[in-house]
Design a protein around this motif. Structure first.
Motif, PDB file in Angstrom:
ATOM      1  N   SER A  39       1.898  -4.694  -5.651  1.00  0.00           N
ATOM      2  CA  SER A  39       2.934  -4.801  -5.353  1.00  0.00           C
ATOM      3  C   SER A  39       4.305  -5.212  -5.381  1.00  0.00           C
ATOM      4  CB  SER A  39       3.377  -4.056  -3.824  1.00  0.00           C
ATOM      5  OG  SER A  39       3.453  -4.612  -3.160  1.00  0.00           O
ATOM      6  N   ASN A 280      -1.559   3.947  -5.481  1.00  0.00           N
ATOM      7  CA  ASN A 280      -1.061   2.746  -6.739  1.00  0.00           C
ATOM      8  C   ASN A 280      -1.961   2.502  -8.294  1.00  0.00           C
ATOM      9  OD1 ASN A 280       1.955   2.567  -6.520  1.00  0.00           O
ATOM     10  ND2 ASN A 280       1.136   0.906  -5.164  1.00  0.00           N
ATOM     11  N   ARG A 315       5.023   5.673  -7.777  1.00  0.00           N
ATOM     12  CA  ARG A 315       4.949   4.228  -7.348  1.00  0.00           C
ATOM     13  C   ARG A 315       6.581   4.210  -6.319  1.00  0.00           C
ATOM     14  NH1 ARG A 315       4.208   3.362 -13.308  1.00  0.00           N
ATOM     15  NH2 ARG A 315       6.077   2.551 -12.720  1.00  0.00           N
TER      16      ARG A 315
END
Length: 631
Positions: A39, A280, A315
């Motif tokens: 991330s 994700n 996302r």
């Protein structure tokens, strides 16, 4: 005047253009391997993105004073100031060093210097990171008091006498949650409770080299018989099914609803943070025709993201999730199914993906309430995938029941690599059914078989009448899934049958034996399989006979036997025969070659760890007995 206005607009847009900039880069580990699903967050905002399969990312920042936060489960977090750079490549370092000086316990962590009890260091994995896991050799730890993990009691299938029970009927099971959960427990430095060990799920965690179906059937059937490795007087019969592989780009469009538990129990690193990294990964695989919605639940349920195919919005919604509150699972399930039905794709894959530790405690939370709710929703044509996360309060039994009742499957995600396996490598199998309500019924030939037992599948057993009942629910099979079942057979000419119980002769039933056709004299068993196409309600029938033809076990059978023996040893099964860790290692080693995948090689390491833990536990027990005697 118009010219002046145009100049002002041009200047304003130029300022905005220079104010906003796009940062790109690549995220790797210390060995240079790309990290997928890391991330990247703009500090102080909810703006975020995730790296793709090659570790690449792209994110917009407002100005050169911005700071980016790079995070990945099991690695140290890094904060980097933009300072006018357009490309920022990041090497994330494993958090093993920061954990090396920490003793991990069930209720938190202590520094080694603060520990007063003697410890033995064991190697293991926590959130995908190798750590030294010291375990107290004396006294007790509070993790036992705080462990609320829930497992069903498994009553092992016993031997059945063919003359009394000629038929064995069961549903397939493509779940693999038990193996990854058992792996997690062993890597934490403990041996699993027997209820956590579902042998069929451990076997079916792995793929086998069965042939693809050569006709219009959804799966092929492979059978094999050999000498039983843990009882030389018995035989072992393997039934293998290989689901048809459908290429990713040819899969029907997907209408997915992520149902995410954001309650307070999901705060730990191996729960919601791992959920976000896992989803994700899945979001990156979306095609233009696929859509995702996100529903969350804590004290109540809410729609965080309406159905969309916009990866940026997906996302952003995932990375903005935070944990806190109680757990109203029932309300979340209701809203998730409602959202899936509102966006239903007639010829598509409609599915709710539940991500949770299963610790529901508000609203509909009992097993019966939740099962009834799922059964009602099943008729809508929406399938259910249950992804389990976390430790300490992981409710395995509850999630098994939900997946079974929801025409779905159940996986346990213990680290990011497992997320890749389940959601990327096995996407078609996990999230797309090629056949539903798949049931097997085996008839044994009493001329060749005196007794039998099905290894595993205890919670999948069906009444013999259920086989022809198309209203009876059974397991579903996904694209490229393999399903393996093992039967331990007592041959008709066996010198002893002490494993078989006896009953007195019946008073009112005829004792005359039916005359058997000589054309079946060389058959061990007759296998029948019923299945439905995903969009149909009437079943189709496949049949195959298994000859009494003992052969040298193939690599498929040797490895499946190794996993079965490992499960029996972990459960300390009364039917394990001569199974021990040495036999497990021998069977597995003899079946693994250069073409075997990394998961099978990892299995050998897991067996070694379990053997070490067993030896340590035995030593502790002996020392405790000596201490008691000396008092």
């Amino acid at each position: 005047m118009k010219t002046l206005l145009s100049l002002l607009l041009l200047c304003a847009s130029t300022v905005l253009l220079h104010a906003q900039s796009t940062i790109t880069g690549k995220i790797t580990d210390e060995k240079g391997a790309p990290l997928q699903g890391a991330s990247i967050t703009l500090k102080g905002t909810k703006t975020s993105t995730a790296s793709d399969v090659n570790g690449l990312y792209s994110i917009q920042v407002p100005n050169e004073k911005a700071t980016l936060i790079f995070a990945y489960v099991g690695f140290d977090v890094q904060e980097i100031k933009v300072k006018g750079k357009g490309v920022i490549n990041v090497i994330l370092r494993s958090s093993v060093k920061s954990l090396d000086e920490v003793v991990v316990v069930g209720y938190g962590a202590q520094k080694k210097k603060d520990m007063t009890a003697s410890v033995a260091t064991l190697s293991g994995m926590i959130s995908g990171t190798n750590v030294n896991y010291p375990r107290p050799l004396t006294g007790s730890t509070r993790d036992d008091d705080f462990n609320r993990e829930g497992y069903d009691n498994i009553k092992e299938n016993e031997f059945q006498k063919v003359t009394d029970h000629p038929l064995s009927t069961f549903s397939i099971d493509v779940d693999a949650a038990s193996y990854s959960n058992v792996r997690r427990v062993i890597n934490e430095g403990k041996l699993p409770t027997p209820g956590a060990v579902r042998i069929e799920e451990m076997i079916n965690y792995f793929s086998y080299n069965y042939p693809q179906p050569s006709n219009d059937k959804p799966f092929s059937i492979t059978t094999e018989s050999a000498q039983c490795p843990w009882n030389a007087a018995h035989q072992l019969v393997m039934i293998g099914m290989q689901g048809k592989k459908i290429d990713f780009d040819k899969l029907p469009p997907s209408n997915l609803v992520f149902l995410i538990d954001v309650s307070g129990s999901m705060e730990e690193e191996n729960k919601l943070p791992l959920v976000k990294s896992s989803l994700n990964l899945l979001a990156e695989q979306l095609r233009p025709e696929d859509r995702i919605a996100i529903v969350v639940y804590a004290g109540n349920a809410g729609l965080v993201l309406p159905s969309t195919n916009d990866k940026y919005k997906i996302r952003e919604a995932i990375n903005g999730l935070e944990a806190g509150g109680s757990t109203a699972g029932g309300a979340g399930i209701e809203l998730a199914y409602k959202t899936a039905q509102q966006n239903f794709m007639k010829n598509g894959n409609n599915r709710v993906v539940l991500c949770t530790d299963g610790d529901f405690n508000v609203g509909a939370s009992s097993d019966d309430e939740l099962e009834n709710l799922i059964e009602q929703k099943r008729a809508s044509g929406v399938y259910l995938t249950v992804l389990g996360f976390g430790t300490g309060n992981y409710q395995d039994a509850k999630m098994q029941k939900l997946a079974d009742k929801g025409n779905g499957n159940h996986a346990y995600i213990d680290n990011i690599n497992e997320a890749k396996k389940v959601l990327i490598s096995e996407f078609g199998g996990t999230l797309f059914a090629i056949a539903k309500d798949v049931k097997l019924q085996i008839e044994f030939n009493p001329a060749r078989v005196k007794g039998y037992r099905l290894i595993g599948y205890e919670n999948r057993m069906l009444a013999k009448e259920d086989f022809n009942n198309d209203k009876k629910d059974a397991g579903d099979m996904g694209s490229n899934h393999t399903v393996t079942a093992l039967y331990e057979i007592i041959p008709a000419n066996a010198a002893t049958d002490e494993e078989l119980g006896t009953v007195d002769p019946l008073r009112y039933q005829s004792q005359k034996n039916k005359k058997q056709s000589t054309s079946f004299s060389n058959e061990l068993m007759f296998v029948k399989i019923r299945y439905k196409k995903p969009d149909e309600d009437n079943s189709n029938l496949m049949e195959i006979s298994v000859k009494d033809n003992l052969q040298t076990a193939s690599n498929n059978m040797r490895f499946a036997s190794a996993v079965a023996a490992f499960g029996m040893v972990l459960r300390n099964s009364a039917l394990k025969g001569s199974s021990d860790y040495k036999l497990v290692r021998s069977l597995a080693t003899g079946s693994i070659d250069s073409s075997s995948d990394a998961y099978k090689k990892e299995f050998l390491e897991l067996v070694k760890k379990a053997e070490q833990l067993k030896a340590t536990a035995k030593l502790d027990s002996e020392e405790s007995e000596e201490s008691d005697e000396s008092k």
